[in-house]
Design an enzyme around this catalytic site. Structure first.
Site, PDB file in Angstrom:
ATOM      1  N   TYR A   1      59.687  27.283  43.015  1.00 41.92           N
ATOM      2  CA  TYR A   1      60.184  26.177  42.181  1.00 41.92           C
ATOM      3  C   TYR A   1      59.060  25.596  41.326  1.00 41.92           C
ATOM      4  O   TYR A   1      59.202  25.434  40.100  1.00 41.92           O
ATOM      5  CB  TYR A   1      60.778  25.124  43.109  1.00 41.92           C
ATOM      6  CG  TYR A   1      61.113  23.800  42.468  1.00 41.92           C
ATOM      7  CD1 TYR A   1      62.191  23.679  41.596  1.00 41.92           C
ATOM      8  CD2 TYR A   1      60.369  22.653  42.758  1.00 41.92           C
ATOM      9  CE1 TYR A   1      62.519  22.449  41.020  1.00 41.92           C
ATOM     10  CE2 TYR A   1      60.683  21.430  42.192  1.00 41.92           C
ATOM     11  CZ  TYR A   1      61.761  21.328  41.320  1.00 41.92           C
ATOM     12  OH  TYR A   1      62.073  20.113  40.760  1.00 41.92           O
TER      13      TYR A   1
ATOM     14  N   SER B   1      58.156  18.478  37.280  1.00 42.97           N
ATOM     15  CA  SER B   1      58.083  17.860  38.609  1.00 42.97           C
ATOM     16  C   SER B   1      56.622  17.562  38.919  1.00 42.97           C
ATOM     17  O   SER B   1      55.724  18.294  38.473  1.00 42.97           O
ATOM     18  CB  SER B   1      58.625  18.836  39.656  1.00 42.97           C
ATOM     19  OG  SER B   1      58.257  18.405  40.963  1.00 42.97           O
TER      20      SER B   1
HETATM   21  P1  NAP Z   1      70.824  16.723  41.455  1.00 43.23           P
HETATM   22  O1  NAP Z   1      71.122  15.310  41.809  1.00 43.23           O
HETATM   23  O2  NAP Z   1      71.052  17.800  42.456  1.00 43.23           O
HETATM   24  O3  NAP Z   1      71.652  17.055  40.118  1.00 43.23           O
HETATM   25  C1  NAP Z   1      71.540  18.332  39.558  1.00 43.23           C
HETATM   26  C2  NAP Z   1      72.260  18.361  38.230  1.00 43.23           C
HETATM   27  O4  NAP Z   1      72.044  19.650  37.627  1.00 43.23           O
HETATM   28  C3  NAP Z   1      73.757  18.195  38.351  1.00 43.23           C
HETATM   29  O5  NAP Z   1      74.235  17.585  37.177  1.00 43.23           O
HETATM   30  C4  NAP Z   1      74.261  19.652  38.436  1.00 43.23           C
HETATM   31  O6  NAP Z   1      75.595  19.816  37.977  1.00 43.23           O
HETATM   32  C5  NAP Z   1      73.289  20.332  37.491  1.00 43.23           C
HETATM   33  N1  NAP Z   1      73.058  21.733  37.803  1.00 43.23           N
HETATM   34  C6  NAP Z   1      72.591  22.263  38.967  1.00 43.23           C
HETATM   35  N2  NAP Z   1      72.502  23.610  38.853  1.00 43.23           N
HETATM   36  C7  NAP Z   1      72.905  23.919  37.601  1.00 43.23           C
HETATM   37  C8  NAP Z   1      73.057  25.122  36.883  1.00 43.23           C
HETATM   38  N3  NAP Z   1      72.772  26.330  37.427  1.00 43.23           N
HETATM   39  N4  NAP Z   1      73.510  25.080  35.602  1.00 43.23           N
HETATM   40  C9  NAP Z   1      73.814  23.883  35.045  1.00 43.23           C
HETATM   41  N5  NAP Z   1      73.722  22.700  35.676  1.00 43.23           N
HETATM   42  C10 NAP Z   1      73.265  22.742  36.937  1.00 43.23           C
HETATM   43  O7  NAP Z   1      69.292  16.895  41.010  1.00 43.23           O
HETATM   44  P2  NAP Z   1      68.284  15.858  40.316  1.00 43.23           P
HETATM   45  O8  NAP Z   1      67.418  15.303  41.348  1.00 43.23           O
HETATM   46  O9  NAP Z   1      69.040  14.975  39.414  1.00 43.23           O
HETATM   47  O10 NAP Z   1      67.399  16.893  39.479  1.00 43.23           O
HETATM   48  C11 NAP Z   1      67.440  16.947  38.073  1.00 43.23           C
HETATM   49  C12 NAP Z   1      66.168  17.606  37.558  1.00 43.23           C
HETATM   50  O11 NAP Z   1      65.035  16.847  37.998  1.00 43.23           O
HETATM   51  C13 NAP Z   1      65.937  19.032  38.041  1.00 43.23           C
HETATM   52  O12 NAP Z   1      65.395  19.814  36.998  1.00 43.23           O
HETATM   53  C14 NAP Z   1      64.900  18.871  39.142  1.00 43.23           C
HETATM   54  O13 NAP Z   1      64.134  20.029  39.293  1.00 43.23           O
HETATM   55  C15 NAP Z   1      64.097  17.711  38.609  1.00 43.23           C
HETATM   56  N6  NAP Z   1      63.334  16.951  39.600  1.00 43.23           N
HETATM   57  C16 NAP Z   1      63.971  16.322  40.641  1.00 43.23           C
HETATM   58  C17 NAP Z   1      63.206  15.610  41.567  1.00 43.23           C
HETATM   59  C18 NAP Z   1      63.839  14.915  42.749  1.00 43.23           C
HETATM   60  O14 NAP Z   1      63.104  14.577  43.695  1.00 43.23           O
HETATM   61  N7  NAP Z   1      65.137  14.640  42.746  1.00 43.23           N
HETATM   62  C19 NAP Z   1      61.817  15.545  41.423  1.00 43.23           C
HETATM   63  C20 NAP Z   1      61.214  16.190  40.354  1.00 43.23           C
HETATM   64  C21 NAP Z   1      61.986  16.883  39.441  1.00 43.23           C
HETATM   65  P3  NAP Z   1      76.874  19.596  38.992  1.00 43.23           P
HETATM   66  O15 NAP Z   1      76.873  18.110  39.327  1.00 43.23           O
HETATM   67  O16 NAP Z   1      78.064  19.981  38.184  1.00 43.23           O
HETATM   68  O17 NAP Z   1      76.624  20.433  40.177  1.00 43.23           O
END
Ligand code: NAP
Length: 255
Positions: free
Chosen positions: A160, A147
């Site tokens: 985090y 991130s």
């Molecule tokens: P998201 O839309 O909330 O999606 C999260 C995904 O991870 C979903 O597929 C969920 O599965 C899965 N998941 C959540 N908890 C889990 C667990 N304990 N075990 C296995 N799978 C799990 O989030 P996102 O924004 O796509 O984030 C994805 C990654 O990008 C994360 O590592 C996050 O830290 C990183 N990130 C996000 C942002 C942002 O602003 N969005 C910025 C920087 C980094 P289900 O659908 O089955 O619940």
């Protein structure tokens, strides 16, 4: 087994958000794809269907990355699916993407919240990858999702963000030690993206969205399809000489 010549990518957390876009863009780049989901099985199946429509193979498997005791059984399941559905015995790209955040002040973050972040982010990137090594092809690649918050700081993200900083350090060690198998390891660090992450705050809270856009050179927050293409590139041979790098994909935030 006669291996299919199509490469297979595995994306954790491929049911929604960034992981869904990574899975689709990996398929566009020619990969067959295994995604995982934690709870949203029907969303994961919809991603699988949209990849199959593109003429690529895809399956979705359940995985809770916070439960490291299940990693071995998960890898065995992946091995079974590789044989039965992909005509393959190896994966060629692993994307450690799944995860949630904790939004809490340093002063009041609980040990349980901290441990949850360790289990979801650090343990998965470390031990799931370790357990995957026997079925990860020599010459393959790993992308760990960090991130922007590992480089710059906003209040309430300490637990985090330090896990993401750990992932960035881990990526360099993995690159160093797996180089003898020609496995490349890179980090992608997204900025704030409009997904369900953090309760969908970046997408749904207009003031927050505008504040983040104002801090970004390109003048907006990110969308999932800003990220997937970069991950697919890093997993492909186009990036065959890109190794041990942290690529921030954030439109130029806080520069
Ligand atoms: P998201 O839309 O909330 O999606 C999260 C995904 O991870 C979903 O597929 C969920 O599965 C899965 N998941 C959540 N908890 C889990 C667990 N304990 N075990 C296995 N799978 C799990 O989030 P996102 O924004 O796509 O984030 C994805 C990654 O990008 C994360 O590592 C996050 O830290 C990183 N990130 C996000 C942002 C942002 O602003 N969005 C910025 C920087 C980094 P289900 O659908 O089955 O619940």
């Amino acid at each position: 087994m006669t291996s299919s010549s199509t490469k297979v990518a595995l994306v954790t957390g491929g049911s929604r958000g960034l992981g869904k876009d990574m899975a689709i863009q990996l398929a566009q780049k020619g990969f067959d794809v295994i995604i995982t989901y934690q709870s949203k099985e029907s969303a994961a199946k919809a991603v699988v269907d949209s990849i199959r429509v593109m003429g690529k193979k895809a399956v979705a498997l359940p995985l809770d990355v916070s439960q490291s005791s299940t990693y071995e059984a998960f890898v065995a399941q992946v091995q079974d699916k590789l044989a039965s559905e992909f005509g393959n015995d190896k994966i060629h790209a692993l994307v450690n993407n799944a995860g949630t955040g904790v939004y809490a002040a340093f002063e009041s973050t609980t040990e349980a919240q901290f441990d949850e972040m360790v289990n979801i982010h650090l343990k998965a990137a470390f031990f799931l990858t370790q357990k995957m090594l026997p079925i990860l092809s020599d010459g393959g690649s790993i992308v760990n999702i960090s991130s922007g918050l590992a480089r710059f700081s906003y209040p309430n993200y300490a637990a985090y963000a330090i896990m993401k900083a750990g992932i960035e350090s881990l990526s360099r060690y993995q690159a160093l030690e797996l180089g003898n198998r020609k496995i490349r390891v890179n980090t992608v660090a997204p900025g704030a993206i409009e997904t369900d992450f953090g309760g969908g705050a970046v997408r749904d809270n207009k003031d927050l969205n505008a504040m983040l856009a104002a801090q970004t050179a390109l003048g907006r927050v990110g969308l999932p399809d800003d990220i997937g293409g970069v991950v697919a590139f890093l997993c492909s041979d186009d990036a065959k000489w890109v190794n041990a790098q942290r690529i921030e994909v954030a439109g130029g935030v806080n520069i």
